[in-house]
Each structure stands twice: as structure tokens, then as C-alpha cells.
Design an enzyme around this catalytic site. Structure first.
Site, mmCIF file in Angstrom:
data_model
loop_
_atom_site.group_PDB
_atom_site.id
_atom_site.type_symbol
_atom_site.label_atom_id
_atom_site.label_comp_id
_atom_site.label_asym_id
_atom_site.label_seq_id
_atom_site.Cartn_x
_atom_site.Cartn_y
_atom_site.Cartn_z
ATOM 1 N N LEU A 33 42.086 -32.914 41.699
ATOM 2 C CA LEU A 33 41.034 -33.590 42.638
ATOM 3 C C LEU A 33 40.685 -32.969 43.972
ATOM 4 O O LEU A 33 41.058 -32.088 44.237
ATOM 5 C CB LEU A 33 42.093 -34.745 43.172
ATOM 6 C CG LEU A 33 42.925 -35.618 42.069
ATOM 7 C CD1 LEU A 33 43.673 -36.414 42.604
ATOM 8 C CD2 LEU A 33 42.091 -36.212 41.224
ATOM 9 N N GLY A 36 35.438 -35.301 46.303
ATOM 10 C CA GLY A 36 34.432 -36.288 45.543
ATOM 11 C C GLY A 36 35.278 -37.283 44.986
ATOM 12 O O GLY A 36 34.973 -38.608 44.992
ATOM 13 N N HIS A 37 36.552 -36.989 44.427
ATOM 14 C CA HIS A 37 37.556 -38.046 43.841
ATOM 15 C C HIS A 37 37.858 -38.997 45.195
ATOM 16 O O HIS A 37 38.150 -40.264 44.866
ATOM 17 C CB HIS A 37 38.692 -37.519 43.198
ATOM 18 C CG HIS A 37 38.473 -36.506 42.011
ATOM 19 N ND1 HIS A 37 38.473 -35.273 41.808
ATOM 20 C CD2 HIS A 37 38.040 -36.909 40.901
ATOM 21 C CE1 HIS A 37 38.200 -34.976 40.720
ATOM 22 N NE2 HIS A 37 37.779 -36.126 39.918
ATOM 23 N N GLY A 151 31.796 -41.136 39.502
ATOM 24 C CA GLY A 151 30.855 -40.583 40.073
ATOM 25 C C GLY A 151 29.531 -40.285 39.539
ATOM 26 O O GLY A 151 29.246 -40.262 38.291
ATOM 27 N N GLN A 157 27.445 -40.003 31.745
ATOM 28 C CA GLN A 157 28.637 -40.790 31.409
ATOM 29 C C GLN A 157 28.775 -42.098 31.893
ATOM 30 O O GLN A 157 29.226 -43.194 31.243
ATOM 31 C CB GLN A 157 29.861 -39.923 32.168
ATOM 32 C CG GLN A 157 31.219 -40.455 32.120
ATOM 33 C CD GLN A 157 32.424 -39.703 32.456
ATOM 34 O OE1 GLN A 157 32.881 -38.852 31.961
ATOM 35 N NE2 GLN A 157 32.765 -39.857 33.825
ATOM 36 N N SER A 190 35.615 -30.494 39.674
ATOM 37 C CA SER A 190 37.040 -29.787 39.339
ATOM 38 C C SER A 190 36.802 -28.369 38.778
ATOM 39 O O SER A 190 37.352 -27.399 39.184
ATOM 40 C CB SER A 190 37.578 -30.522 38.651
ATOM 41 O OG SER A 190 37.952 -31.762 38.845
HETATM 42 O O1 PAF Z 1 34.787 -38.061 34.610
HETATM 43 C C1 PAF Z 1 35.989 -37.792 34.188
HETATM 44 O O2 PAF Z 1 36.764 -37.300 34.877
HETATM 45 C C2 PAF Z 1 36.383 -38.013 32.682
HETATM 46 O O3 PAF Z 1 35.311 -37.855 31.994
HETATM 47 C C3 PAF Z 1 37.080 -39.534 32.545
HETATM 48 C C4 PAF Z 1 35.969 -40.504 32.936
HETATM 49 C C5 PAF Z 1 38.162 -39.714 33.738
HETATM 50 C C6 PAF Z 1 37.290 -39.757 31.239
HETATM 51 O O4 PAF Z 1 38.392 -38.836 30.777
#
Ligand code: PAF
Length: 282
Positions: A33, A36-37, A151, A157, A190
């Protein structure tokens, strides 16, 4: 903050939260982490301030979304540090299942993305988004969130997860959060932890490329070949470009000229570390 490792226990806790009329905000992560998280978590609390809510973070390095065993092996894993960071962020539950629990022997069903996965990372990492949305769908069934936050650095994604949630009728609102950047502009990731100091300096070319494209489009340039050439000029010799594309923000299909909102998306290998970033143009 409670750490939950078991799927059934997490499901029961979420059911209890729902019975107590608490909104569930979910931030799925693969750990390692960074700020950003933490910004996603903060955003989650703000979203539901004034409403009873619980914040759940998952940490699971999902093997099915890695198409290189080496990338999976070297993905940073920093669970003790992650948990101590989360303790300062008013997180209620951290779900940390094992791979054996998420994918038990004999598991064979997956969620297949549609056309949005044909381009960008979907084209250069076959099967990646199948892995991503399969795990996200499983996590949604377990955590049962009202809101899930992702994000915008992973723009594709986010688009594919939105589509999946809509197509499969998940009762969850998908929220995008702007990319959080280091003070010099590098998008937080990360994977940055795996860059050498010299690679870290070279990685700045990505944000320089995005800035140059923004500068050119705001001075009226609309020709994609010209824009790509300018950005490639900045990136070349800094790493191995995986893709450099200008795509329609809705369909993610490559465009030839910029007529409406367009996404400039870059993926590049630096020190064998794959970095991605993007910006909207014009
Ligand atoms: O963005 C991420 O960290 C991953 O792709 C996720 C959405 C947690 C799925 O494993």
C-alpha cells in the site's frame, strides 16, 4: 480494525453490517500500500460521511491476473507494513484470504470481459482482465459492498469493472478516483518500489510524455501520429515501450485524430518493471 482471513466469516460480517443498515465501502487492493491506496480509503469515508458505514479493504495478490510468473513472484508483499498503515485510516475490516481459499482445487469458472479488454493492457497481457474481473466478482460476492473504489491510473481496469458490474447486475456503485502522484509527477504504484534509483529517474519520462501531449493538444494539435511521435521521442531510450495509444474514452478503440475526449495511455518496461499511466486529452 479486524483482520479476516476466512471467506465465510467475511460474508457473515458483511451480512451483519447490512442488517445494521451500514453502508459498506470496499477498497480492493493487492497490498504494498501507498498514498494512492490511502487516498481511495479517505475518499470512501468522505463519500459516506454522515451515514453509518464500514470500510473494508482487501489485500490479495491475485495469481490469475499475472501473465508472467516472474512478475507474480516479484510483486511486492508487505503485509505487516500494510496493516500498520491501515490502522491509521479508520479501516474496519481487512480481508486477507489465501490463494488456496480463493481458488480451491477444482475451481474452474471465470468471468470473461468483452470488447473493452481487446485493447491496451488487454492486448499485451492476454487473460489479465479475465483474472481481474473474476477476482473482483468473487470479492464483491464476499464483501457485498454498496460502493467499491478504484484508481484511474488503471483506467481500462476501471472501465471493465464498471461494465462487469452493470452486465452482471451487482448492486454496487463503482467509483473512480483520480491518479495520485509523487511530488515530481510519477503516478504512485506498488511497482515503483521495484525501480532502481536510476530507473526511478528514467520513469519520469512517462509523465513528461503525458505533459507534452497535453501541451501539444492545447495548442491545437489533433493528429494522433504526430502526438505519438512526440511522446515516443521522450520515452525512447528510457525503457521498452509496451504500448503508446490514443483511444476513445468510451470504447477504448484507437483513434486517428482527436475529435472528442481521448485517452492517452502508456505502458513501458523500466528495469523490467511494467509501469502504466494515462491522461485525458485535450
Ligand atoms: O488494481 C488492483 O490492485 C487489482 O487489479 C485488483 C482490482 C485489486 C484486483 O486484484
Amino acid at each position: 480494525m479486524k483482520v479476516v482471513k476466512d471467506i465465510v466469516q467475511m460474508q457473515r460480517l458483511s451480512q451483519q453490517l447490512r442488517l445494521r443498515r451500514k453502508k459498506i465501502i470496499f477498497v480492493p487492493t493487492m497490498g504494498a500500500l501507498h498514498q494512492g491506496h490511502l487516498a481511495l480509503i479517505k475518499h470512501g469515508h468522505q463519500l459516506c460521511s454522515g451515514t453509518p458505514h464500514a470500510l473494508i479493504v482487501s489485500i490479495f495478490v491475485n495469481p490469475t491476473q499475472f501473465n508472467s510468473p516472474k512478475d507474480f513472484k516479484f510483486y511486492p508483499r508487505t503485509l505487516p507494513k500494510d496493516l500498520s498503515l491501515l490502522r491509521h485510516c479508520k479501516v474496519d475490516y481487512v480481508f486477507t484470504p489465501s490463494a488456496a481459499m480463493m481458488y480451491p482445487e477444482g475451481a474452474e469458472t471465470c468471468v470473461e470481459p468483452g470488447a473493452l479488454a481487446q485493447y491496451l493492457c488487454g492486448a499485451t497481457r492476454p487473460g489479465h482482465f479475465r483474472g481481474v474481473i473474476t477476482i473482483v466478482a468473487k470479492l464483491f460476492h464476499i464483501v457485498q459492498p454498496d460502493f467499491a473504489i478504484f484508481g484511474e491510473k488503471d483506467f481500462q481496469q476501471l472501465a471493465i469493472i464498471r461494465q462487469m458490474a452493470k452486465d452482471l447486475n451487482f448492486p454496487v456503485q463503482i467509483i473512480g478516483h483520480p491518479t495520485v502522484r509523487e511530488s515530481d509527477g510519477l503516478a504512485m504504484s506498488s511497482r515503483n518500489a521495484r525501480l532502481s534509483p536510476e530507473g526511478r529517474r528514467r520513469a519520469l519520462a512517462v509523465v513528461q510524455g503525458l505533459r507534452e501531449a497535453k501541451r501539444l493538444t492545447s495548442s491545437g494539435v489533433r493528429n494522433v501520429t504526430r502526438l505519438k511521435k512526440a511522446v515516443r521521442h521522450i520515452l525512447q531510450e528510457k525503457g521498452k515501450i509496451d504500448y503508446l495509444e490514443l483511444v476513445d474514452v468510451q470504447t477504448l478503440r484507437p483513434v486517428k485524430t482527436i475529435k472528442q475526449k481521448t485517452l492517452l495511455a502508456i505502458a513501458i518496461f523500466i528495469d523490467e518493471v511494467r509501469l502504466i499511466d494515462n491522461c485525458l486529452l485535450p
